[in-house]
Design a protein around this motif. Structure first.
Motif, PDB file in Angstrom:
ATOM      1  N   THR B  42      79.854   7.715 -17.448  1.00  9.50           N
ATOM      2  CA  THR B  42      78.534   7.183 -17.091  1.00  9.50           C
ATOM      3  C   THR B  42      78.426   7.088 -15.573  1.00  9.50           C
ATOM      4  N   PHE B  43      77.197   7.079 -15.104  1.00 11.01           N
ATOM      5  CA  PHE B  43      76.952   6.900 -13.673  1.00 11.01           C
ATOM      6  C   PHE B  43      76.082   5.679 -13.453  1.00 11.01           C
ATOM      7  N   ASN B  44      76.019   5.261 -12.209  1.00 18.04           N
ATOM      8  CA  ASN B  44      75.152   4.137 -11.801  1.00 18.04           C
ATOM      9  C   ASN B  44      75.365   2.919 -12.693  1.00 18.04           C
ATOM     10  N   ASP B  45      76.606   2.446 -12.739  1.00 16.86           N
ATOM     11  CA  ASP B  45      76.919   1.254 -13.519  1.00 16.86           C
ATOM     12  C   ASP B  45      76.539   1.389 -14.973  1.00 16.86           C
ATOM     13  N   VAL B  49      74.138   7.874 -18.863  1.00 17.00           N
ATOM     14  CA  VAL B  49      75.267   8.371 -19.646  1.00 17.00           C
ATOM     15  C   VAL B  49      75.258   9.884 -19.538  1.00 17.00           C
ATOM     16  N   ALA B  50      76.200  10.429 -18.797  1.00 17.30           N
ATOM     17  CA  ALA B  50      76.191  11.873 -18.541  1.00 17.30           C
ATOM     18  C   ALA B  50      76.827  12.636 -19.697  1.00 17.30           C
ATOM     19  N   CYS B  51      77.915  12.076 -20.253  1.00 15.20           N
ATOM     20  CA  CYS B  51      78.425  12.684 -21.473  1.00 15.20           C
ATOM     21  C   CYS B  51      79.160  11.629 -22.277  1.00 15.20           C
ATOM     22  N   GLY B  68      73.911  24.387 -22.751  1.00 14.17           N
ATOM     23  CA  GLY B  68      72.937  23.327 -23.032  1.00 14.17           C
ATOM     24  C   GLY B  68      71.903  23.307 -21.944  1.00 14.17           C
ATOM     25  N   PRO B  69      70.829  22.589 -22.192  1.00 15.97           N
ATOM     26  CA  PRO B  69      69.762  22.563 -21.185  1.00 15.97           C
ATOM     27  C   PRO B  69      70.199  21.808 -19.925  1.00 15.97           C
ATOM     28  N   SER B  70      69.427  21.949 -18.877  1.00 19.89           N
ATOM     29  CA  SER B  70      69.743  21.310 -17.612  1.00 19.89           C
ATOM     30  C   SER B  70      69.879  19.794 -17.780  1.00 19.89           C
ATOM     31  N   GLY B  71      70.916  19.240 -17.192  1.00 22.60           N
ATOM     32  CA  GLY B  71      71.094  17.792 -17.222  1.00 22.60           C
ATOM     33  C   GLY B  71      71.759  17.268 -18.478  1.00 22.60           C
ATOM     34  N   CYS B  72      72.307  18.159 -19.310  1.00 22.94           N
ATOM     35  CA  CYS B  72      72.868  17.682 -20.574  1.00 22.94           C
ATOM     36  C   CYS B  72      74.307  17.225 -20.420  1.00 22.94           C
ATOM     37  N   GLY B  73      74.902  17.400 -19.255  1.00 23.27           N
ATOM     38  CA  GLY B  73      76.256  16.895 -19.049  1.00 23.27           C
ATOM     39  C   GLY B  73      77.335  17.957 -19.013  1.00 23.27           C
ATOM     40  N   LYS B  74      76.968  19.206 -18.886  1.00 23.15           N
ATOM     41  CA  LYS B  74      77.956  20.276 -18.854  1.00 23.15           C
ATOM     42  C   LYS B  74      78.850  20.164 -17.627  1.00 23.15           C
ATOM     43  N   THR B  75      78.204  20.068 -16.463  1.00 24.83           N
ATOM     44  CA  THR B  75      78.974  19.988 -15.237  1.00 24.83           C
ATOM     45  C   THR B  75      79.860  18.757 -15.246  1.00 24.83           C
ATOM     46  N   THR B  76      79.316  17.656 -15.713  1.00 21.69           N
ATOM     47  CA  THR B  76      80.090  16.422 -15.742  1.00 21.69           C
ATOM     48  C   THR B  76      81.336  16.589 -16.599  1.00 21.69           C
ATOM     49  N   THR B  77      81.172  17.199 -17.761  1.00 22.81           N
ATOM     50  CA  THR B  77      82.319  17.418 -18.640  1.00 22.81           C
ATOM     51  C   THR B  77      83.374  18.269 -17.938  1.00 22.81           C
ATOM     52  N   PHE B 113      82.958  26.980  -8.539  1.00 23.75           N
ATOM     53  CA  PHE B 113      81.792  26.108  -8.428  1.00 23.75           C
ATOM     54  C   PHE B 113      80.478  26.856  -8.575  1.00 23.75           C
ATOM     55  N   GLN B 114      79.519  26.145  -9.110  1.00 18.50           N
ATOM     56  CA  GLN B 114      78.158  26.666  -9.220  1.00 18.50           C
ATOM     57  C   GLN B 114      77.656  27.111  -7.842  1.00 18.50           C
ATOM     58  N   SER B 115      78.020  26.322  -6.819  1.00 22.74           N
ATOM     59  CA  SER B 115      77.538  26.619  -5.466  1.00 22.74           C
ATOM     60  C   SER B 115      78.464  27.559  -4.713  1.00 22.74           C
ATOM     61  N   ASP B 191      81.757  26.871 -13.476  1.00 23.32           N
ATOM     62  CA  ASP B 191      80.474  26.178 -13.617  1.00 23.32           C
ATOM     63  C   ASP B 191      79.326  27.102 -13.210  1.00 23.32           C
ATOM     64  N   GLU B 192      78.609  27.573 -14.160  1.00 24.34           N
ATOM     65  CA  GLU B 192      77.474  28.481 -13.936  1.00 24.34           C
ATOM     66  C   GLU B 192      77.742  29.440 -12.779  1.00 24.34           C
ATOM     67  N   PRO B 193      78.800  30.217 -12.881  1.00 22.60           N
ATOM     68  CA  PRO B 193      79.188  31.012 -11.709  1.00 22.60           C
ATOM     69  C   PRO B 193      78.194  32.113 -11.359  1.00 22.60           C
ATOM     70  N   THR B 224      77.222  27.338 -18.808  1.00 21.26           N
ATOM     71  CA  THR B 224      75.980  28.050 -18.517  1.00 21.26           C
ATOM     72  C   THR B 224      74.831  27.325 -19.213  1.00 21.26           C
ATOM     73  N   HIS B 225      73.634  27.536 -18.704  1.00 21.27           N
ATOM     74  CA  HIS B 225      72.498  26.987 -19.451  1.00 21.27           C
ATOM     75  C   HIS B 225      71.766  28.110 -20.182  1.00 21.27           C
ATOM     76  N   ASP B 226      72.338  29.314 -20.065  1.00 19.97           N
ATOM     77  CA  ASP B 226      71.697  30.495 -20.611  1.00 19.97           C
ATOM     78  C   ASP B 226      72.350  30.820 -21.956  1.00 19.97           C
TER      79      ASP B 226
HETATM   80  N1  LIG Z   1      76.775  11.720  -9.324  1.00 20.54           N
HETATM   81  C1  LIG Z   1      75.867  11.374 -10.228  1.00 20.54           C
HETATM   82  N2  LIG Z   1      75.219  10.192 -10.126  1.00 20.54           N
HETATM   83  C2  LIG Z   1      74.294   9.844 -11.043  1.00 20.54           C
HETATM   84  N3  LIG Z   1      73.938  10.593 -12.067  1.00 20.54           N
HETATM   85  C3  LIG Z   1      74.549  11.782 -12.219  1.00 20.54           C
HETATM   86  C4  LIG Z   1      75.532  12.231 -11.308  1.00 20.54           C
HETATM   87  N4  LIG Z   1      75.962  13.448 -11.690  1.00 20.54           N
HETATM   88  C5  LIG Z   1      75.260  13.743 -12.794  1.00 20.54           C
HETATM   89  N5  LIG Z   1      74.415  12.742 -13.116  1.00 20.54           N
HETATM   90  C6  LIG Z   1      73.516  12.719 -14.267  1.00 20.54           C
HETATM   91  O1  LIG Z   1      74.260  13.006 -15.410  1.00 20.54           O
HETATM   92  C7  LIG Z   1      73.540  13.882 -16.263  1.00 20.54           C
HETATM   93  C8  LIG Z   1      74.345  15.141 -16.541  1.00 20.54           C
HETATM   94  O2  LIG Z   1      74.490  15.855 -15.318  1.00 20.54           O
HETATM   95  P1  LIG Z   1      75.241  17.256 -15.231  1.00 20.54           P
HETATM   96  O3  LIG Z   1      75.337  17.605 -13.806  1.00 20.54           O
HETATM   97  O4  LIG Z   1      76.512  17.169 -15.984  1.00 20.54           O
HETATM   98  O5  LIG Z   1      74.218  18.219 -15.959  1.00 20.54           O
HETATM   99  P2  LIG Z   1      74.354  19.768 -16.240  1.00 20.54           P
HETATM  100  O6  LIG Z   1      74.391  19.906 -17.693  1.00 20.54           O
HETATM  101  O7  LIG Z   1      75.458  20.351 -15.455  1.00 20.54           O
HETATM  102  O8  LIG Z   1      72.948  20.301 -15.723  1.00 20.54           O
HETATM  103  P3  LIG Z   1      72.592  21.638 -14.911  1.00 20.54           P
HETATM  104  O9  LIG Z   1      72.477  22.728 -15.914  1.00 20.54           O
HETATM  105  O10 LIG Z   1      71.264  21.302 -14.329  1.00 20.54           O
HETATM  106  O11 LIG Z   1      73.652  21.857 -13.890  1.00 20.54           O
HETATM  107  C9  LIG Z   1      72.221  14.160 -15.587  1.00 20.54           C
HETATM  108  O12 LIG Z   1      71.243  13.334 -16.160  1.00 20.54           O
HETATM  109  C10 LIG Z   1      72.470  13.775 -14.171  1.00 20.54           C
HETATM  110  O13 LIG Z   1      71.284  13.274 -13.594  1.00 20.54           O
END
Ligand SMILES: Nc1ncnc2c1ncn2[C@@H]1O[C@H](COP(=O)(O)OP(=O)(O)OP(=O)(O)O)[C@@H](O)[C@H]1O
Ligand SMILES: [Mg+2]
Lengths: 284, 394, 314
Positions: B42-45, B49-51, B68-77, B113-115, B191-193, B224-226
Motif C-alpha cells: 500500500t502507499f500513502n499510509d 492499495v497498489a497490489c 492489466g490496465p494502467s494503474g492495476c499494480g503491475k509495476t508495483t508487483t 525499466f519502463q523508462s 517493465d513494459e520494455p 505489459t498493458h497490451d
Molecule cells: N509511489 C507511489 N505512491 C503512491 N501511489 C503509488 C505509488 N506508486 C504507485 N502508486 C499507485 O499504485 C497503483 C498501482 O501502480 P502501478 O505503478 O503498479 O501501476 P501499473 O499497473 O504499473 O500501471 P501502468 O500500466 O500505468 O504503468 C496506482 O493506483 C498508483 O497510483
C-alpha cells in the motif's frame, strides 16, 4: 538563438522593423549604463592622485600603477581571508545541501512536503533579522571573530536557496536511474555517488559559485561578525575606507583600484560558471 | 495495436506447447524458481492499495507476462520482486531463498525499466558493464568479452563506445536489455520494455526477447498493458486488475476460459460481446432473452441456469463466434451493419440490433461494404455466462 | 514473517502504531539521513536565533553586556519615537526598487531574446553588476555621483545640462532617489537571470502556433510569454522584495541613512541600533517590524498577482 516572433525574410513589416530598432536602442542603453561606470573606474584607478581634480576623462593623461600596487598591498591579507571564507562557505554548503536537495527531489519519505515548504519559507526570510541573535550567540560561543564562525553564518544565506536550485536540478534527471544502479549492484549511497552526482555536476557548479559569491560579497555578516582584531575579509575594509569617514582625504584612485581588485575574483569565476547558471535559474 | 489479428496470439504460442509442457511437468510445488507469496503493498499510509494478495509461481525457464490496465499494480508487483519496493506483507522466494528483506543488489535479479534508465554519462559499454563492475571481481578481459558477446547477440556491437543519447529508442532498449543479460541473473524482470517503440520495432523486439529467453532458459517476468503482447509472449499470463490477480493461466486458458467478466473483456481484440440477458423458460426449454434476440442454451449451461429463471445474467461471446449470413436462418436475428473494419485477413464488423452493439469477426470481404443488414447466428456452445457482478457461471 | 504478522495483530493499537512509525522510519532511513544536515542547520541557524531574537526584544540588551528585563519597553519607546516613522516611510518608498528591477529585467530579457548575436557578451555585461560585491558597486557610485568631484555632476554641469551641481546628500528625497537608483542598478541582473532562463524554456512551437493562429506581438506576449513566465516572476519578485529590504551596505555608503533618518530604511535603522549603539533589544524590535512588513508585502504581492493572472486568463 532564434527570435521566436519574427517570420522569414519575406514578411518584414513596419512593426517588425520598429521592434527591432527599439530592441537595439534598449540594449545599447542598458549596456552603456552597465559598462560606463566600470570604464570610468578603470580609468580613475590609473589616474595619479594629483591629476585627479581636473576634468573627468576616460583616458588618464599620465597613467600610473601606484593605486593598484598600494591597494593590493593594503588588501592582501584581507583578500586571503575572503578567499578562505568564500571557499569554505561553498564547500560546507555543498556538503549540506547536495544530500538534502537530492532527497527532496528523488526520494519518497514521510514529511517531505512539510520539510520542503519549511525551506522555501526560509528562503523568504529577511536574513538581517538573524544578525542580532547570531552576533550574540557567536559572541558567547567563541565563534565571533573566527573564520569557522563566518563559514557557518553564511549557510543561513546559502542553504535554502541552494536547496531550491539543486532540487530542481536533481528532479530534471531521468527517472529510475538510481534504482537501475541499485538493481545492478549499488547501494542507495553508491548509486547516488556514481550515477547522480556526475549528472548533477552543472547544478553543483552553479550552487558552488553562488555560495562562493555569498561568502565573498557579503557585507552584513563580514562587518558585524568581525572586528579589527580578527580575520577581516576584504569587503568591510573597503567600507571602512569610504563609509567609516576616517576624516582623511580619500585617495579615490586607490579606492577604485581596490574595488576592481575585490570585484575581479567573482567576475572571473562567473565567466567559468556562467553556462551553468542559466540552467540553474530556470524556474518551473 | 498492430494490424495482426487476435487469433495469431494463441496460435503462435501453440508451437511452443511441447517446451512449456515439459517444464510444467518437471516443476513441483517447491522447486519453482521465483515465488511471490501473498504480496500486499500500500502507499500513502494505506490509502492506496497498489497490489493485494498476489501469488505467482514462476518456474525455471518460464516466460510469465503480467498484464492489466494502467494503474492495476503491475509495476508495483514487479518492483516488490526486485526489492525496489518493500511489500507490507508477503514473501518473495528466489531459488528457495527468502529474499523479502534483501537489498535489490543482493537478489541477483535483473530489472529492465519502463523508462529504459540508461546512465546518460556513461558509454554503452560502461552501461552494460555496470553490473559486472559493481557486483563481480571478474578480470577486465572477461567483463569485456561478456559485454561484447551480449552486444553481438543484441546487434549493438557497433555502438559500444557511443553515449546513450546517440542511439535510437530501439537501440537504447537493447542496451537496457544487454545490461540485464550480461549479469546472467536468476531471473529477468521487464517493465513494459517496448512501450516507447513503434509497432514494427516492437514486433521485432518481442521475437528477439522471446528467443533470448528460450536460449538463456531463465525465468522472465514481463509487464505489459497490451493484451496482445501478453498473448504472443507468455507461457503463463497473469491478468491483474485493481491490485488483484484476476486469473493465471496459459494464453489459451485465458482466452478461451476467462474466470470472470473482467478477464473476458480485457483479453482479445475486438473485445467480446457482453450482453445483458434474462433467463426465461419457454415450454421446459431454458432460453436467454435480450431486446435483440433470444437463444436457447446448451445442456451444460441449462444445468446452471435451471434455478435462475427470471434472473439477469451476462452472456459473453467472442466476435469470432458470431456467424453472419445474408438470409435469416433458424435461430438467427437481424442486425444493422454500422462499420466494417478490415483487420488484414479478416474483417471486424460492428453491428447494432435494437439498441445493442455487437461485433463480429468474419473472413475478409464476407460482408460487403454496402451491406445494411445481416442475419446473426451465435455459437452458443462457445459462449460464457457471468453473474451481473462479474463472476463466471459457466 | 507470517508468524510475525499475527503477533503484530495481537499487539495493542498503540504498540502497532509505534511499530508502523518505526517502520516508515526504517524504510526511509537513508532519506532522513540525507536531509538531516539541512534540517539541523535550518533549526540551529534560523529558528533558534529567530526565537532568541524575539526574546531579546523584551530586554535592554547591550552587546556583550548583561541584559535587563524591561518587558515591552522597547516596543513602546520605538512607537513613540518620531524618526521611526520617517524610517518606516522610507522603507515603503525604497521597496519601489523591486518594481523598477522587475521592469528593467523584463525589458532586458525580452530584448535579448529578440536578437541573435552578441547575446553572450551582453548578458555577461549585465551580470557584471551583480557578480561583484554590492559594496564595490556602491563605492563606485559613491564616486561617480559625488557632487564635487564625481564625473556625473561634473560632466552634466560642463555640458550645461545643470547650472550647478546637486548636493543630494543634504536633501531627503534626492538621497532616496539615489539609493533607489543604485539598488536597482545593482540587483536587476538577478531578476534578469531568472526571467531570461524561464524565457529560454518556452517552447518555440508555442510561438509558432500563436503565429499560425494570427496572434500579433502583443497578443503573443499576453497569451504565451507572460503566462509562461508567471511562476518565474513570482519567485523573482518575492525573493528580491525581501532581499532588497534587507540590504544595508549601499545605503550606508551613500547616505549613511541620512540626512537625519530620511533614508534610514528599517534594515539600516536596525544596523544603526545594533552596530552604532549596541542596543540589541531595540535593534531586534526594529527587525520584527521589518519582518512583518516584508511578510505583508509578499503576501499582498502574491495575492494580487494571482488575481491579475486569473483575470488575464479569464
Ligand atoms: N509511489 C507511489 N505512491 C503512491 N501511489 C503509488 C505509488 N506508486 C504507485 N502508486 C499507485 O499504485 C497503483 C498501482 O501502480 P502501478 O505503478 O503498479 O501501476 P501499473 O499497473 O504499473 O500501471 P501502468 O500500466 O500505468 O504503468 C496506482 O493506483 C498508483 O497510483
Ligand atoms: Mg507501470
Amino acid at each position: 538563438m532564434s527570435t521566436g516572433s519574427s517570420l522569414g525574410l519575406g514578411d518584414v513589416e513596419i512593426g517588425d522593423v520598429w521592434t527591432r530598432f527599439m530592441t537595439y536602442v534598449v540594449l545599447t542603453f542598458l549596456v552603456m549604463v552597465n559598462l560606463v561606470p566600470f570604464l570610468f573606474i578603470i580609468s580613475v584607478s590609473f589616474t595619479p592622485p594629483e591629476a585627479f581634480f581636473g576634468d573627468p576623462s576616460l583616458v588618464p593623461a599620465n597613467p600610473t600603477l601606484e593605486a593598484w600596487t598600494k591597494g593590493f598591498a593594503d588588501l592582501r591579507d584581507n583578500l586571503v581571508n575572503s578567499a578562505i571564507i568564500a571557499t569554505g562557505t561553498a564547500v560546507i554548503s555543498m556538503a549540506i545541501t547536495i544530500p538534502g536537495a537530492y532527497a527532496f527531489a528523488r526520494k519518497r519519505f514521510y514529511g517531505k512536503k512539510v520539510g520542503f515548504y519549511a525551506i522555501i519559507v526560509a528562503m523568504m526570510f529577511p536574513y538581517i533579522l538573524l544578525v542580532i541573535p547570531v552576533m550574540d550567540i557567536w559572541n558567547s560561543t567563541g565563534l565571533y571573530n573566527t573564520i569557522p564562525g563566518m563559514w557557518i553564518a553564511y549557510q543561513i544565506f546559502v542553504t535554502p536557496f541552494a536547496i531550491w536550485i539543486l532540487r530542481d536540478f536533481f528532479q530534471k534527471l531521468p527517472q529510475d536511474l538510481e534504482e537501475a544502479a541499485q538493481v545492478y549492484g549499488c547501494t542507495q549511497f553508491s548509486a547516488f555517488v556514481r550515477v547522480i552526482l556526475p549528472l548533477a555536476a552543472p547544478g553543483i557548479v552553479a550552487v558552488g559559485f553562488l555560495a562562493f559569491l555569498t561568502g565573498w560579497n557579503d557585507f552584513l555578516f563580514s562587518n558585524l561578525l568581525t572586528t579589527g582584531v580578527g580575520p577581516v575579509p576584504a569587503v568591510p575594509v573597503l567600507y571602512g575606507t569610504i563609509g567609516g569617514g576616517s576624516g582623511e582625504r580619500v585617495y579615490w584612485g586607490k579606492l577604485m583600484a581596490e574595488t576592481l581588485i575585490i570585484g575581479a575574483p567573482p567576475t572571473v569565476l562567473y565567466l567559468f560558471a556562467r553556462n551553468y547558471l542559466e540552467n540553474a535559474f530556470a524556474v518551473k | 495495436m498492430s494490424g495482426n489479428t487476435s487469433n495469431t496470439a494463441p496460435s503462435s504460442d501453440s508451437t511452443d506447447d511441447p517446451v512449456r509442457n515439459r517444464q510444467r511437468d518437471s516443476a513441483g510445488a517447491d522447486e519453482s524458481h521465483v515465488r511471490v507469496e501473498q504480496i500486499r503493498k500500500t502507499f500513502n499510509d494505506g490509502s492506496v492499495v497498489a497490489c493485494e494478495d498476489v501469488n505467482i509461481d514462476i518456474d525455471e525457464g518460464e516466460f510469465v507476462v503480467l498484464v492489466g490496465p494502467s494503474g492495476c499494480g503491475k509495476t508495483t508487483t514487479l518492483r516488490c520482486i526486485a526489492g525496489l519496493e518493500q511489500p507490507d506483507d508477503g514473501r518473495i522466494v528466489v531459488d528457495g531463498d527468502d529474499v523479502t528483506d534483501a537489498k535489490p543488489k543482493d537478489r541477483n535479479l535483473a530489472f529492465v525499466f519502463q523508462s529504459i534508465a540508461l546512465f546518460p554519462h556513461m558509454t554503452v559499454r560502461r552501461n552494460i558493464r555496470f553490473g559486472l563492475d559493481m557486483n563481480t571481481d571478474l578480470p577486465d578481459e572477461e567483463k569485456d568479452r561478456r559485454v561484447e558477446d551480449v552486444a553481438e547477440t543484441l546487434g549493438i556491437d557497433g555502438m559500444l563506445d557511443r553515449k546513450p543519447k546517440a542511439l535510437s529508442g530501439g537501440q537504447q532498449q537493447r542496451v537496457s536489455l544487454g545490461r540485464a543479460m550480461v549479469m546472467e541473473p536468476d531471473a529477468f524482470l521487464l517493465d513494459e520494455p517496448f512501450s516507447a517503440l513503434d509497432a514494427n520495432l516492437r514486433d521485432q523486439m518481442r521475437v528477439e526477447v522471446k528467443q533470448i529467453q528460450r536460449e538463456l532458459n531463465k525465468p522472465m517476468v514481463f509487464v505489459t498493458h497490451d493484451q496482445e503482447e501478453a498473448m504472443t509472449l507468455g507461457d503463463k499470463i497473469v491478468v491483474m486488475d485493481d491490485g488483484n490477480v484476476q486469473q493465471i493461466g496459459t494464453p489459451h486458458e485465458i482466452y478461451n476460459d476467462p474466470t470472470n467478466l473482467f478477464v473476458a473483456d480485457f483479453i482479445g481484440s475486438p473485445s467480446p460481446n457482453l450482453l445483458d440477458c434474462t433467463v426465461v423458460e419457454d415450454g421446459g426449454e431454458l432460453r436467454l432473452r435480450n431486446a435483440a434476440f433470444e437463444v436457447s442454451v446448451t445442456d451444460e449451461q441449462a444445468a446452471v441456469l435451471r434455478e435462475r429463471v427470471g434472473d439477469r445474467v451476462v452472456l459473453g461471446v467472442r466476435p469470432e463466434y458470431l456467424a453472419l449470413n445474408d438470409a435469416e436462418t433458424n435461430g438467427a436475428f437481424t442486425a444493422n451493419v454500422d462499420v466494417v473494419e478490415p483487420l488484414g485477413d479478416r474483417d471486424a464488423v460492428h453491428l447494432s440490433a435494437d439498441g445493442q452493439s455487437l461485433s463480429a469477426v468474419t473472413p475478409q470481404g464476407r460482408v460487403g461494404r454496402r451491406t445494411d443488414e445481416v442475419a446473426v447466428e451465435m455459437e452458443i456452445e462457445r459462449a460464457w455466462l457471468f453473474e451481473t457482478d462479474g463472476t463466471r457461471l459457466v | 514473517m507470517a508468524t510475525e504478522v499475527s503477533d503484530a495483530s495481537a499487539e495493542t493499537e498503540g504498540q502497532s502504531r509505534m511499530a508502523s512509525v518505526w517502520e516508515t522510519f526504517e524504510e526511509n532511513r537513508f532519506s532522513y539521513l540525507l536531509i538531516m544536515p539541512t534540517l539541523v542547520f535550518l533549526v540551529l541557524l534560523m529558528w533558534i536565533p529567530f526565537l532568541r531574537g524575539v526574546w531579546m526584544t523584551l530586554y535592554e540588551w547591550p552587546f556583550g553586556g548583561s541584559p535587563t528585563w524591561i518587558g515591552l519597553e522597547n516596543y513602546a519607546s520605538l512607537l513613540e519615537w518620531k524618526p521611526f516613522y520617517t524610517a518606516f516611510k522610507a522603507t515603503l518608498w525604497f521597496s519601489l526598487t523591486t518594481a523598477f528591477q522587475l521592469l528593467v529585467a523584463l525589458v532586458a530579457a525580452l530584448s535579448v531574446r529578440e536578437i541573435s548575436r552578441f547575446t553572450k557578451a551582453i548578458t555577461g555585461i549585465f551580470l557584471l553588476a551583480y557578480t561583484v560585491p554590492p559594496l564595490v558597486t556602491g563605492t563606485i557610485w559613491a564616486y561617480l555621483l559625488a557632487p564635487d568631484l564625481g564625473p556625473f555632476f561634473t560632466l552634466l554641469t560642463e555640458w550645461g545640462v545643470l547650472s550647478e551641481t546637486i548636493y543630494w546628500g543634504t536633501n531627503g528625497s534626492a538621497s532616496m532617489a539615489v539609493i533607489t537608483f543604485v539598488t536597482t542598478w545593482t540587483f536587476w541582473p538577478f531578476m534578469f537571470l531568472i526571467l531570461s532562463a524561464s524565457l529560454q524554456n518556452i517552447d518555440e512551437e508555442l510561438y509558432e502556433s500563436a503565429q499560425i493562429y494570427g496572434a500579433n506581438r502583443l497578443q503573443t506576449f499576453w497569451n504565451v510569454t507572460l503566462p509562461h513566465m508567471k511562476s518565474a516572476i513570482l519567485v523573482a519578485v518575492s525573493i528580491r522584495l525581501i532581499w532588497n529590504l534587507t540590504k544595508v551596505s549601499q545605503v550606508l555608503q551613500l547616505t549613511n541613512g541620512g540626512p537625519g533618518y530620511d533614508t534610514s530604511v528599517l534594515a539600516v535603522l536596525l544596523y544603526r541600533f545594533a552596530y552604532g549603539r549596541g542596543q540589541m533589544g531595540v535593534a531586534y524590535t526594529v527587525g520584527l517590524v521589518l519582518f512583518v512588513v516584508t511578510i505583508g508585502f509578499v503576501f499582498v504581492f502574491i495575492r494580487e498577482f494571482e488575481k491579475a493572472s486569473e483575470e488575464a486568463t479569464a
